[in-house]
Design a protein around this motif. Structure first.
Motif, PDB file in Angstrom:
ATOM      1  N   ARG A   1      38.738  34.799  40.087  1.00  0.00           N
ATOM      2  CA  ARG A   1      38.196  34.067  41.217  1.00  0.00           C
ATOM      3  C   ARG A   1      38.782  32.651  41.236  1.00  0.00           C
ATOM      4  O   ARG A   1      39.371  32.194  40.252  1.00  0.00           O
TER       5      ARG A   1
ATOM      6  N   LEU B   1      36.329  45.648  44.008  1.00  0.00           N
ATOM      7  CA  LEU B   1      35.256  45.114  43.156  1.00  0.00           C
ATOM      8  C   LEU B   1      33.870  45.649  43.493  1.00  0.00           C
ATOM      9  O   LEU B   1      32.996  45.679  42.638  1.00  0.00           O
TER      10      LEU B   1
ATOM     11  N   LYS C   1      44.683  28.160  43.944  1.00  0.00           N
ATOM     12  CA  LYS C   1      43.655  29.021  43.340  1.00  0.00           C
ATOM     13  C   LYS C   1      43.049  28.321  42.123  1.00  0.00           C
ATOM     14  O   LYS C   1      42.072  28.807  41.545  1.00  0.00           O
TER      15      LYS C   1
ATOM     16  N   ASN D   1      45.150  44.308  47.886  1.00  0.00           N
ATOM     17  CA  ASN D   1      44.147  43.329  47.465  1.00  0.00           C
ATOM     18  C   ASN D   1      43.232  43.946  46.418  1.00  0.00           C
ATOM     19  O   ASN D   1      42.297  44.669  46.755  1.00  0.00           O
TER      20      ASN D   1
ATOM     21  N   LYS E   1      45.353  38.329  39.391  1.00  0.00           N
ATOM     22  CA  LYS E   1      44.978  38.706  40.756  1.00  0.00           C
ATOM     23  C   LYS E   1      43.470  38.879  40.909  1.00  0.00           C
ATOM     24  O   LYS E   1      42.914  38.604  41.970  1.00  0.00           O
ATOM     25  N   PHE E   2      42.831  39.386  39.873  1.00  0.00           N
ATOM     26  CA  PHE E   2      41.387  39.604  39.950  1.00  0.00           C
ATOM     27  C   PHE E   2      40.592  38.298  39.870  1.00  0.00           C
ATOM     28  O   PHE E   2      39.477  38.208  40.379  1.00  0.00           O
TER      29      PHE E   2
ATOM     30  N   GLU F   1      33.701  38.504  41.648  1.00  0.00           N
ATOM     31  CA  GLU F   1      35.045  38.129  41.198  1.00  0.00           C
ATOM     32  C   GLU F   1      34.943  37.477  39.825  1.00  0.00           C
ATOM     33  O   GLU F   1      34.124  36.588  39.617  1.00  0.00           O
TER      34      GLU F   1
ATOM     35  N   VAL G   1      37.491  40.020  33.516  1.00  0.00           N
ATOM     36  CA  VAL G   1      38.535  41.038  33.679  1.00  0.00           C
ATOM     37  C   VAL G   1      39.438  40.971  32.455  1.00  0.00           C
ATOM     38  O   VAL G   1      39.763  39.883  31.981  1.00  0.00           O
TER      39      VAL G   1
ATOM     40  N   LYS H   1      40.935  42.808  44.815  1.00  0.00           N
ATOM     41  CA  LYS H   1      39.529  42.405  44.899  1.00  0.00           C
ATOM     42  C   LYS H   1      38.708  43.325  45.812  1.00  0.00           C
ATOM     43  O   LYS H   1      37.487  43.346  45.727  1.00  0.00           O
ATOM     44  N   SER H   2      39.414  44.079  46.680  1.00  0.00           N
ATOM     45  CA  SER H   2      38.685  45.008  47.544  1.00  0.00           C
ATOM     46  C   SER H   2      38.054  46.126  46.712  1.00  0.00           C
ATOM     47  O   SER H   2      37.159  46.832  47.177  1.00  0.00           O
TER      48      SER H   2
END
Lengths: 356, 356
Positions: free
Chosen positions: A260, A234, A286, A229, A257-258, A239, A171, A231-232
């Motif tokens: 993984r 993607l 994370k 979110n 945020k993106f 990720e 990303v 990631k929704s």
């Protein structure tokens, strides 16, 4: 040779007459104070300089205006040449004349400044032969002039921080930048997906289309990512394990945020002039890592030869049509018009390259 | 054995009479909702549980109240036991009874929960024998009860992120925390200097004196570091290569300011609940790296055995008087008084350890 001159020099109080190989005078973008580049720079003519035994005099053909060139003139770049200085940092030219001990380079050869160094914005440059890297003359000169900083930065960042495999994802923000365009294509060549973040602006649809044509899997404006979110979004893209940030502020937060679990964000620029803000839990739970990349430091850490091999690899991709980016060529006589474009006075513009 | 009971169980609709080894009932700190720990927790008696062939029933002796215990009860810790739950995460006890297949552990042995796991705040715990790590009974029990999380976190952070040599330096905030106290001593043992940042508060002079006695080279309150160049304070201490952050906000920025070129800051807590803000140039030109450390994840990544070896090493240091920290023992009957202290209701307090 045209630039050999017989002159007399006054040295150490002693008048000596002898023959010395000299360069032609050099028209140069000169500044003796830091400040706004459009006011502190002027074109002057520098006197001829001596071409010593191991020197090569190059008639410059093309040199880009990079953001770091602007920051050096402004005085905000931490490493910059002493004043007074000639602007520019990378470029290519044709060998004009060589010192008596030089082998392997001859007038007419095409060479590039390697490593990138201060003083590229002038018509003639004299440097030791080791400074010049000869390149394949089938390469478009505007690409050769721009390959040593931005495309090489993209290549190192794709390769050096995370062990990415085909099917992985990256990303990045600032995706329309030259580095951004190169990241998309270099990733694509390795089967790596890219998620690309661009600014909200008029023309963002065209920018998305252009990046998609280069191979971008997904392109979002910042405002499109104002969702709970990210990631929704993607879908089938995994990720990303690697994030690239050249903007800072909110655009850097979006990259984070993106990412993984265990991902790495590499910062290589700060176009928004805003800092990067990270939550504690991004680090602890994370397990994100944040690092920086600075090409100049990387090359000067014993990687000059390696950088030349990589540049040759990139030039090969360019000649095969596998790596391209937006460039606008401007004659040297219109330098300040190109500088205004590079300064963003006329909105988003292709990379400005001066043609001498 | 006292906790062996003969009872009859109704299983699968079939009434069977047989003998089963059971634990005593267990008094436990129980919660069935997330929320403020002082309101959602209550002491209840849990019924006896079966001690299976490979199980070991341990009469708990001591267990601390750690910040992460509080966060788990509040529901803000990302990994937490399902509700209802028993609080606590680390602790020690004496083997009370063992299942028929257990070898190597006998009643009277002193053991600790390893890896740290939910449910330490109760009088009796039954777990598989592999869960219990026997330790040298010459160790003060309150130290054994607290060694597996904070001192081990300190050890891993001093060892794992930067290859530090004798004469190097570490900068840390939250230096009065148990991890902070351990970092000072573990670094000192290796000839590594520490620069320590503490909050401005009444009693900061006493705190400074205490940390200095533990081996701290320098101790500053945050307000003392409100100077143009914090590095001018370093005197004979070299610029630190490793920074440790458990606070966030301004206290994290101070750690970053002290770090040397290419240094690493490891975040392991966020006591201020404020994020970490970093300039672009810190990444690019100062080449800083930012990472996080989470002990639970480290142990669960195949390091259970390694963590036990390190715990034994730390217990050795404790027995030799080379590692110490502030502890206050409180009887289990006064659990909520200890909890209030751990919640900060009475200002800065030593680590609260429950004695069962």
């Amino acid at each position: 040779m045209a630039c050999a001159r017989f002159i007399s020099l006054k040295t150490s109080g002693m008048v000596r007459a002898f023959s010395t190989l000299m360069s032609p005078p050099s028209k140069a973008v000169f500044y003796d104070n830091h400040g706004p580049p459009d006011t502190v720079t002027k074109i002057i003519e520098l006197p001829p300089v001596e071409i010593k035994a191991n020197d090569v005099c190059v008639k410059m053909l093309a040199s880009p205006i990079n953001p770091s060139d602007i920051n050096r003139i402004e005085g905000v770049y931490p490493v910059r040449p002493p004043l007074p200085a000639v602007g520019g940092y990378e470029g290519v030219g044709e060998v004009h004349s060589v010192g008596e001990a030089v082998q392997g380079l001859s007038p007419g050869d095409l060479v590039m400044a390697s490593p990138p160094s201060p003083g590229a914005w002038q018509t003639h440059v004299v440097r030791d032969k080791s400074f010049w890297h000869k390149f394949d003359r089938r390469t478009p000169v505007e690409y050769a002039a721009t390959v040593t900083i931005n495309p090489l930065t993209a290549l190192r960042m794709v390769e050096d921080f995370v062990d990415l495999k085909s099917g992985d994802a990256i990303v990045q923000n600032g995706a329309t930048s030259m580095v951004g365009q190169c990241v998309i294509q270099l990733a694509k060549l390795r089967g790596i997906h890219t998620i690309n973040i661009i600014r909200d602006r008029s023309g963002s649809d065209e920018a998305k289309e252009k990046l998609t044509k280069l191979g971008a899997d997904q392109v979002y404006t910042e405002s499109q990512l104002n969702v709970k979110n990210v990631k929704s979004l993607l879908d089938n893209v995994p990720e990303p394990a690697l994030g690239l940030n050249c903007v800072g502020g909110n655009a850097a937060s979006l990259v984070l945020k993106f990412l993984r679990q265990g991902g790495t964000m590499v910062t290589y620029g700060g176009m928004s002039k805003k800092p990067i803000t990270v939550s504690t839990s991004s680090f602890i739970f994370k397990e994100l890592s944040l690092k920086g990349f600075w090409l100049q430091k990387w090359i000067s850490s014993g990687n000059t030869e390696a950088s030349r091999e990589m540049v040759d690899y990139l030039l090969g991709l360019i000649r095969e049509g596998k790596l391209k980016y937006d460039i606008e060529l401007t004659p040297f006589s219109e330098f300040h018009a190109a500088l205004d474009k590079a300064l963003g006075k006329h909105g988003s513009q292709p990379k400005q390259v001066i043609k001498f």
